[in-house]
Design a protein around this motif. Structure first.
Motif, PDB file in Angstrom:
ATOM      1  N   UNK A 341       0.865  -1.210   0.034  1.00 21.76           N
ATOM      2  CA  UNK A 341       0.066   0.174  -0.057  1.00 21.76           C
ATOM      3  C   UNK A 341       1.035   0.931  -0.010  1.00 21.76           C
ATOM      4  N   UNK A 342       0.705   2.255  -0.921  1.00 16.90           N
ATOM      5  CA  UNK A 342       1.531   3.371  -0.967  1.00 16.90           C
ATOM      6  C   UNK A 342       1.378   4.123   0.384  1.00 16.90           C
ATOM      7  N   UNK A 343       2.545   4.615   0.602  1.00 17.28           N
ATOM      8  CA  UNK A 343       2.342   5.394   2.073  1.00 17.28           C
ATOM      9  C   UNK A 343       1.457   6.581   1.767  1.00 17.28           C
ATOM     10  N   UNK A 344       1.173   7.139   3.390  1.00 17.98           N
ATOM     11  CA  UNK A 344       0.418   8.518   3.285  1.00 17.98           C
ATOM     12  C   UNK A 344      -1.004   8.143   2.868  1.00 17.98           C
ATOM     13  N   UNK A 345      -1.548   9.009   2.326  1.00 20.46           N
ATOM     14  CA  UNK A 345      -2.994   9.123   2.354  1.00 20.46           C
ATOM     15  C   UNK A 345      -3.407   8.377   1.010  1.00 20.46           C
ATOM     16  N   UNK A 346      -2.425   7.949   0.373  1.00 15.90           N
ATOM     17  CA  UNK A 346      -2.706   7.211  -1.163  1.00 15.90           C
ATOM     18  C   UNK A 346      -3.307   5.841  -0.819  1.00 15.90           C
ATOM     19  N   UNK A 347      -4.441   5.368  -1.480  1.00 18.65           N
ATOM     20  CA  UNK A 347      -4.797   4.101  -0.939  1.00 18.65           C
ATOM     21  C   UNK A 347      -4.497   3.136  -2.171  1.00 18.65           C
ATOM     22  N   UNK A 348      -3.706   3.268  -3.084  1.00 24.69           N
ATOM     23  CA  UNK A 348      -3.274   2.357  -4.222  1.00 24.69           C
ATOM     24  C   UNK A 348      -2.883   1.004  -3.526  1.00 24.69           C
ATOM     25  N   UNK A 349      -3.772  -0.122  -3.871  1.00 28.66           N
ATOM     26  CA  UNK A 349      -3.000  -1.437  -3.296  1.00 28.66           C
ATOM     27  C   UNK A 349      -2.623  -2.217  -4.561  1.00 28.66           C
ATOM     28  N   UNK A 350      -1.170  -2.656  -4.474  1.00 32.94           N
ATOM     29  CA  UNK A 350      -0.723  -3.336  -5.622  1.00 32.94           C
ATOM     30  C   UNK A 350       0.046  -4.343  -5.188  1.00 32.94           C
ATOM     31  N   UNK A 351       0.316  -5.434  -6.064  1.00 32.56           N
ATOM     32  CA  UNK A 351       1.082  -6.552  -5.694  1.00 32.56           C
ATOM     33  C   UNK A 351       2.384  -6.070  -5.452  1.00 32.56           C
ATOM     34  N   UNK A 352       2.812  -6.637  -4.245  1.00 35.15           N
ATOM     35  CA  UNK A 352       4.374  -6.076  -3.925  1.00 35.15           C
ATOM     36  C   UNK A 352       5.403  -6.565  -5.137  1.00 35.15           C
ATOM     37  N   UNK A 353       4.946  -7.514  -5.836  1.00 38.24           N
ATOM     38  CA  UNK A 353       6.014  -8.159  -6.640  1.00 38.24           C
ATOM     39  C   UNK A 353       6.253  -7.325  -7.903  1.00 38.24           C
ATOM     40  N   UNK A 354       4.901  -7.396  -8.581  1.00 34.67           N
ATOM     41  CA  UNK A 354       4.897  -6.832  -9.959  1.00 34.67           C
ATOM     42  C   UNK A 354       4.239  -5.487 -10.066  1.00 34.67           C
ATOM     43  N   UNK A 355       3.672  -4.889  -9.266  1.00 33.23           N
ATOM     44  CA  UNK A 355       3.105  -3.441  -9.246  1.00 33.23           C
ATOM     45  C   UNK A 355       1.827  -3.510  -9.707  1.00 33.23           C
ATOM     46  N   UNK A 356       1.197  -4.557 -10.127  1.00 33.08           N
ATOM     47  CA  UNK A 356      -0.132  -4.620 -10.743  1.00 33.08           C
ATOM     48  C   UNK A 356      -1.328  -4.050  -9.519  1.00 33.08           C
ATOM     49  N   UNK A 357      -2.410  -3.652 -10.133  1.00 34.94           N
ATOM     50  CA  UNK A 357      -3.336  -3.024  -9.247  1.00 34.94           C
ATOM     51  C   UNK A 357      -4.203  -4.323  -8.633  1.00 34.94           C
ATOM     52  N   UNK A 358      -4.396  -4.316  -7.327  1.00 36.79           N
ATOM     53  CA  UNK A 358      -4.976  -5.640  -6.952  1.00 36.79           C
ATOM     54  C   UNK A 358      -6.743  -5.590  -6.704  1.00 36.79           C
ATOM     55  N   UNK A 359      -7.229  -4.320  -7.095  1.00 38.86           N
ATOM     56  CA  UNK A 359      -8.689  -4.094  -6.636  1.00 38.86           C
ATOM     57  C   UNK A 359      -9.381  -4.849  -7.801  1.00 38.86           C
TER      58      UNK A 359
END
Ligand code: NCD
Length: 359
Positions: A341-359
């Motif tokens: 999860x990106x730090x701060x207020x940003x709610x972007x959830x991504x795969x920690x390996x390949x960066x693709x969005x998880x939602x």
């Protein structure tokens, strides 16, 4: 222990320090030449490479270090089914720093998890290519002083081109304005677009042809169609040969524009441009050597100038299965999927390996 898996592993300040060190190494190599004496760089290339592998070897040997490694994985235990985790643990005993290139997204992250020495990503599938982006930014700064305020067009295979991905994120991070130029099936993937918008507030203009925007561009960054990564359900014939930068197009560009390309080129960048003073692509490949020298010395802690605290990554274990078939979590079964999860207020959830969005 510091690694360079994606550019997020370095702060802007650290990147600027690496540029200063690279510039010093480029102009006064003799001052730095002994810095890696008795150190070894392992070059683990599971995928074809000319520039990246040779420039890493050149960088290490110019600093009086040694290199070992392979360029053909069919001659290694990978052909017997050895996992990346085991290879990483083993190479830890043979070298002081690793550069790895692999066809799966997330492979360098796995190496970094299991090796006890610094790991540099030399390109992982269609994910990222951070050292190329550093050489690209450095080349722009040497010609134009800074990236901030420049209009940068990225043209070609933006869907599967890892060099295009790292470059776009790097340009946005340093204040450049992006324009994405590609036929629709090759436009930037959602995970890059989401990151550009949420982290840097950019929603780049997307166009299909470079002629639509050529007059505006300070930098034109072209890349080849990534034939080897096109999925079988894609109509390759429809996109093959669909873009070309040539002298006719460049007649309409700014006199001081820069033409960039990570190379290799196939048929998207005309040879007639090689003598155009705006061509910067051979400069890019030459600049990769001092950049990689500076990076190797810095990550090994041989040069004092870095590193501050590693930027925080908010990682949690997860039950997701990554939808990206190129992601290493779909190939190596011992890995527990992780969510970033990106730090701060940003709610972007991504795969920690390949960066693709998880939602
Ligand atoms: C790039 C790569 O391997 O991603 N090449 C490079 O490292 N300079 C670009 C490409 O192969 O198209």
């Amino acid at each position: 222990m510091r690694h360079l898996v994606t550019l997020d592993d370095l702060s802007n300040f650290e990147i600027e320090q690496i540029f200063r060190l690279a510039s010093g190494m480029q102009s006064q190599l003799e001052t730095w030449a002994g810095i890696c004496r008795s150190k070894l760089l392992a070059t683990l290339f599971y995928e074809p490479s000319t520039r990246t592998r040779l420039s890493f070897e050149s960088a290490m040997e110019r600093l009086n270090g040694g290199t070992l490694g392979f360029a053909d994985p069919s001659a290694t235990s990978a052909a017997k089914g050895e996992t990346l985790a085991d290879t990483a643990r083993m190479v830890t005993n043979y070298a002081d720093i690793i550069v790895v290139r692999h066809n799966w997204a997330g492979a360098a992250r796995v190496m970094a998890q299991y090796a006890h020495i610094p790991v540099i990503n030399g390109g992982d599938g269609s994910h990222t290519h951070p050292t190329q982006a550093l050489a690209d930014l450095y080349t722009i700064i040497r010609r134009k002083s800074e990236v901030e305020g420049l209009t940068v067009g990225i043209c070609g295979d933006l869907q599967f081109g890892r060099a295009a991905h790292s470059f776009a994120l790097a340009v946005a991070r340093f204040g450049g304005k992006l324009i994405h130029i590609a036929p629709k099936p090759l436009q930037m993937p959602p995970w890059i677009l989401a990151s550009l918008e949420q982290r840097y507030g950019q929603i780049p203009l997307e166009v299909e042809s470079v002629t639509e925007v050529i007059e505006q561009l300070d930098v034109i960054y072209v890349n080849r169609l990534q034939e080897e990564r096109l999925p079988s359900n894609m109509d390759a014939a429809a996109v093959r040969g669909s873009y070309l930068l040539n002298a006719e197009v460049m007649k309409h560009a700014k006199q001081d524009a820069m033409i960039m390309h990570p190379l290799p080129r196939v048929n998207e960048l005309a040879y007639e441009l090689d003598d155009d003073p705006r061509a910067a692509y051979f400069e890019q490949s030459a600049n990769a050597v001092p950049i990689r020298m500076a990076l190797i010395a810095s990550l090994m802690g041989l040069e004092q100038l870095i590193l501050t605290q590693p930027p925080e990554r908010d990682i949690t274990q997860s039950t997701h299965t990554c939808k990206n078939t190129n992601c290493i979590t779909n190939h190596e079964t011992y890995l527990t999927p992780e969510r970033e999860t990106l730090n701060g207020d940003i709610k972007l959830q991504t795969c920690a390996y390949c960066g693709h969005l998880l939602s």
